[in-house]
Design a protein around this motif. Structure first.
Motif, PDB file in Angstrom:
ATOM      1  N   PHE A   1      57.850 108.341   4.008  1.00  0.00           N
ATOM      2  CA  PHE A   1      56.939 107.991   5.090  1.00  0.00           C
ATOM      3  C   PHE A   1      57.176 106.528   5.453  1.00  0.00           C
ATOM      4  O   PHE A   1      57.127 105.651   4.591  1.00  0.00           O
ATOM      5  N   VAL A   2      57.438 106.293   6.733  1.00  0.00           N
ATOM      6  CA  VAL A   2      57.798 104.959   7.212  1.00  0.00           C
ATOM      7  C   VAL A   2      56.695 104.478   8.152  1.00  0.00           C
ATOM      8  O   VAL A   2      56.460 105.070   9.207  1.00  0.00           O
ATOM      9  N   GLY A   3      56.006 103.404   7.740  1.00  0.00           N
ATOM     10  CA  GLY A   3      54.934 102.831   8.546  1.00  0.00           C
ATOM     11  C   GLY A   3      55.415 101.590   9.264  1.00  0.00           C
ATOM     12  O   GLY A   3      55.892 100.649   8.635  1.00  0.00           O
ATOM     13  N   ILE A   4      55.306 101.606  10.588  1.00  0.00           N
ATOM     14  CA  ILE A   4      55.778 100.488  11.408  1.00  0.00           C
ATOM     15  C   ILE A   4      54.579  99.723  11.939  1.00  0.00           C
ATOM     16  O   ILE A   4      53.753 100.286  12.679  1.00  0.00           O
ATOM     17  N   ASN A   5      54.475  98.456  11.571  1.00  0.00           N
ATOM     18  CA  ASN A   5      53.429  97.565  12.047  1.00  0.00           C
ATOM     19  C   ASN A   5      54.069  96.601  13.035  1.00  0.00           C
ATOM     20  O   ASN A   5      54.774  95.668  12.645  1.00  0.00           O
ATOM     21  N   SER A   6      53.840  96.833  14.331  1.00  0.00           N
ATOM     22  CA  SER A   6      54.478  96.043  15.378  1.00  0.00           C
ATOM     23  C   SER A   6      53.480  95.084  16.019  1.00  0.00           C
ATOM     24  O   SER A   6      52.310  95.438  16.212  1.00  0.00           O
ATOM     25  N   ASP A   7      53.949  93.915  16.365  1.00  0.00           N
ATOM     26  CA  ASP A   7      53.158  92.960  17.129  1.00  0.00           C
ATOM     27  C   ASP A   7      53.440  93.204  18.611  1.00  0.00           C
ATOM     28  O   ASP A   7      54.568  93.014  19.062  1.00  0.00           O
ATOM     29  N   PRO A   8      52.449  93.642  19.395  1.00  0.00           N
ATOM     30  CA  PRO A   8      52.721  93.953  20.808  1.00  0.00           C
ATOM     31  C   PRO A   8      53.130  92.738  21.623  1.00  0.00           C
ATOM     32  O   PRO A   8      53.692  92.903  22.715  1.00  0.00           O
ATOM     33  N   ALA A   9      52.864  91.520  21.124  1.00  0.00           N
ATOM     34  CA  ALA A   9      53.343  90.329  21.820  1.00  0.00           C
ATOM     35  C   ALA A   9      54.851  90.165  21.660  1.00  0.00           C
ATOM     36  O   ALA A   9      55.496  89.468  22.450  1.00  0.00           O
ATOM     37  N   ALA A  10      55.414  90.821  20.643  1.00  0.00           N
ATOM     38  CA  ALA A  10      56.850  90.739  20.387  1.00  0.00           C
ATOM     39  C   ALA A  10      57.573  92.020  20.781  1.00  0.00           C
ATOM     40  O   ALA A  10      58.703  91.986  21.275  1.00  0.00           O
ATOM     41  N   VAL A  11      56.926  93.152  20.555  1.00  0.00           N
ATOM     42  CA  VAL A  11      57.552  94.457  20.808  1.00  0.00           C
ATOM     43  C   VAL A  11      56.862  95.077  22.015  1.00  0.00           C
ATOM     44  O   VAL A  11      55.733  95.576  21.914  1.00  0.00           O
ATOM     45  N   ALA A  12      57.551  95.048  23.140  1.00  0.00           N
ATOM     46  CA  ALA A  12      56.934  95.510  24.386  1.00  0.00           C
ATOM     47  C   ALA A  12      56.656  97.008  24.381  1.00  0.00           C
ATOM     48  O   ALA A  12      55.691  97.472  24.996  1.00  0.00           O
ATOM     49  N   ASP A  13      57.494  97.771  23.697  1.00  0.00           N
ATOM     50  CA  ASP A  13      57.335  99.229  23.674  1.00  0.00           C
ATOM     51  C   ASP A  13      57.450  99.720  22.233  1.00  0.00           C
ATOM     52  O   ASP A  13      58.518 100.163  21.794  1.00  0.00           O
ATOM     53  N   PRO A  14      56.354  99.661  21.464  1.00  0.00           N
ATOM     54  CA  PRO A  14      56.414 100.108  20.065  1.00  0.00           C
ATOM     55  C   PRO A  14      56.815 101.564  19.919  1.00  0.00           C
ATOM     56  O   PRO A  14      57.473 101.933  18.936  1.00  0.00           O
ATOM     57  N   GLY A  15      56.447 102.400  20.902  1.00  0.00           N
ATOM     58  CA  GLY A  15      56.834 103.806  20.842  1.00  0.00           C
ATOM     59  C   GLY A  15      58.334 103.989  20.895  1.00  0.00           C
ATOM     60  O   GLY A  15      58.905 104.800  20.150  1.00  0.00           O
ATOM     61  N   GLU A  16      58.999 103.227  21.746  1.00  0.00           N
ATOM     62  CA  GLU A  16      60.452 103.336  21.840  1.00  0.00           C
ATOM     63  C   GLU A  16      61.125 102.792  20.584  1.00  0.00           C
ATOM     64  O   GLU A  16      62.118 103.359  20.109  1.00  0.00           O
TER      65      GLU A  16
END
Length: 453
Positions: A424-439
């Motif tokens: 199981f891979v959990g991705i914690n993205s900062d939306p200020a850095a990652v414009a499209d976390p889904g992609e």
């Protein structure tokens, strides 16, 4: 607090460096309320740190002391919530968990909390655990949570409860004395550690002048690199930072990943990092951004038999990972040596002395030094082995067990945990850095698929 724990606690004067660890557990049914209360009570007695609060020293730069909370109330730390949407699912639970990840703790209480979400589709529920990094690292948190998990739905009699710890809060004079004792002891350890290292080096020079001189040079260079400010992230496109989090999840069968690792004479961790490098590079190229490499922060486990579950027992390894578009197998061979070298970096042996020194400094100084090291990281990544067989939590079967480690200044933190044949891979993205976390999540799924097809 131990030196490393104190640094993780003290740097949070900068909220971008908050270090709450989240674990999301999806169950096939709601857990039994009575069992949740009983097992949590047992857990806090088995691990008294969960009943302790951090109390600062008013006249000293010494780190806070752990003291049993005289007003400890387990019901405060456990919140039951029902999701109201008829089609609520795991994405809704992840969104709730992300909001928990963004929030700070009440520093006047023990630094952990649990949210139990019911009303998910197909009768499922989700249990979200949050714990401060100063209380335990990922491996320690998993060790503590093992006290909650069972091998069957009805574990039977667990035996008598351990005694509850008594609270003996120190007064002002007591805290001043405690602070002085810490400062003297920590300074003594730093000095003794430095002297021992110097004596070892001197003996080595006598017995092996050329080899020891080369080793000392490598150690000095590594130590300088460990403490040097990292500057800007390698990715200018992912340079933004904020307090917001977006959680996403993928799952991958473990056995094909292990086969890929064996084929390259590497480890599962190398396959994990290869997929991360592939995904981040692909994500950039799809948006017209060239990215030759990223700076990665990866914890190196330094736990020894007998170490407590509480506290931190790891050292940070920072290294640069190529992200160019190459054959997946070539990438495995490329990263095998790179990661092995990072894990064997001689500077890691100095981390204890380094963090004891940082713990003696005022929080603003530690915060600035640590921030200069952490904010230049593009991706943080951590790999934790979970239970290899199915487990149950308060009468319900665990279907999903996924970690979300704190960003702590990075654009993304990707956690990898194996449970019952699945990674199981959990991705914690900062939306200020990652414009499209889904992609980005799709890119990561595609990268793992290259090692599972």
């Amino acid at each position: 607090m131990g030196a490393f724990d104190a640094v993780m606690y003290g740097i949070e004067g900068d909220p971008l460096l908050r270090s709450g660890i989240i674990a999301v557990v999806v169950l096939d049914s709601p857990p039994d309320r009575t069992q949740v209360a009983d097992r949590t009570e047992r857990l806090t007695r088995l691990f008294p740190r969960l009943r302790e609060r951090a109390v600062g020293n008013p006249l000293s730069p010494a780190p806070p002391r752990w003291e049993t909370d005289p007003n400890f109330d387990p019901s405060y730390h456990i919140r039951w919530r029902r999701l109201t949407d008829d089609d609520a699912g795991i994405p809704d639970a992840l969104e709730y968990a992300a909001r928990m990840g963004e929030a700070d703790f009440d520093r006047s209480r023990p630094l952990w909390e649990i949210a139990i979400l019911t009303g998910l589709a197909d009768g499922q529920s989700a249990v979200i655990f949050k714990i401060h990094h100063s209380v335990a690292d990922g491996m320690g948190g998993l060790a503590m949570s093992a006290a909650l998990f069972d091998l069957d739905p009805d574990p039977g009699d667990l035996g008598p409860l351990p005694p509850a710890p008594e609270s003996h809060p120190a007064g002002l004079l007591g805290r001043v004395v405690q602070a002085t004792e810490f400062e003297v002891g920590a300074l003594d350890e730093v000095v003794r550690g430095s002297i021992k290292a110097s004596l070892r080096a001197a003996r080595a020079v006598v017995t092996s002048p050329i080899g020891s001189t080369m080793t000392l040079g490598r150690t000095a260079a590594s130590a300088a690199a460990m403490l040097a400010p990292q500057g800007d992230p390698k990715s200018g496109w992912m340079a933004g930072r904020s307090l917001s989090c977006v959680f996403s999840l993928i799952d991958v069968p473990v056995e094909p990943l292990k086969e890929a690792a064996r084929g390259a004479e590497a480890t599962l961790n190398v396959v994990f990092m290869a997929a991360v490098a592939d995904a981040v590079g692909t994500y950039h190229r799809r948006h017209g951004h060239e990215l030759p490499s990223i700076r990665v922060n990866m914890p190196v486990n330094q736990r020894k038999p007998g170490d407590d579950a509480t506290g931190n027992h790891w050292a940070p390894a920072r290294f640069v990972v190529p992200t160019d578009d190459i054959d997946p197998q070539v990438r495995l061979y490329q990263l095998h040596g790179l990661i092995d070298h990072a894990r064997r970096d001689p500077a890691l042996d100095l981390s204890d002395v380094v963090y004891k020194t940082l713990a003696l400094l005022p929080d603003p100084v530690t915060e600035r030094l640590a921030g200069s090291l952490m904010k230049g990281v593009d991706v943080a990544a951590t790999n934790v082995p979970g239970p290899p067989i199915p487990v149950y939590l308060c009468g319900a079967r665990v279907n999903t067990l996924v970690p979300f480690a704190p960003k702590s200044g990075a654009a993304i933190n990707i956690g990898f945990l194996t449970y019952d044949g699945t990674a199981f891979v959990g991705i914690n993205s900062d939306p200020a850095a990652v414009a499209d976390p889904g992609e980005l999540t799709e890119c990561l799924a595609e990268a793992f698929a290259k090692y599972t097809e």
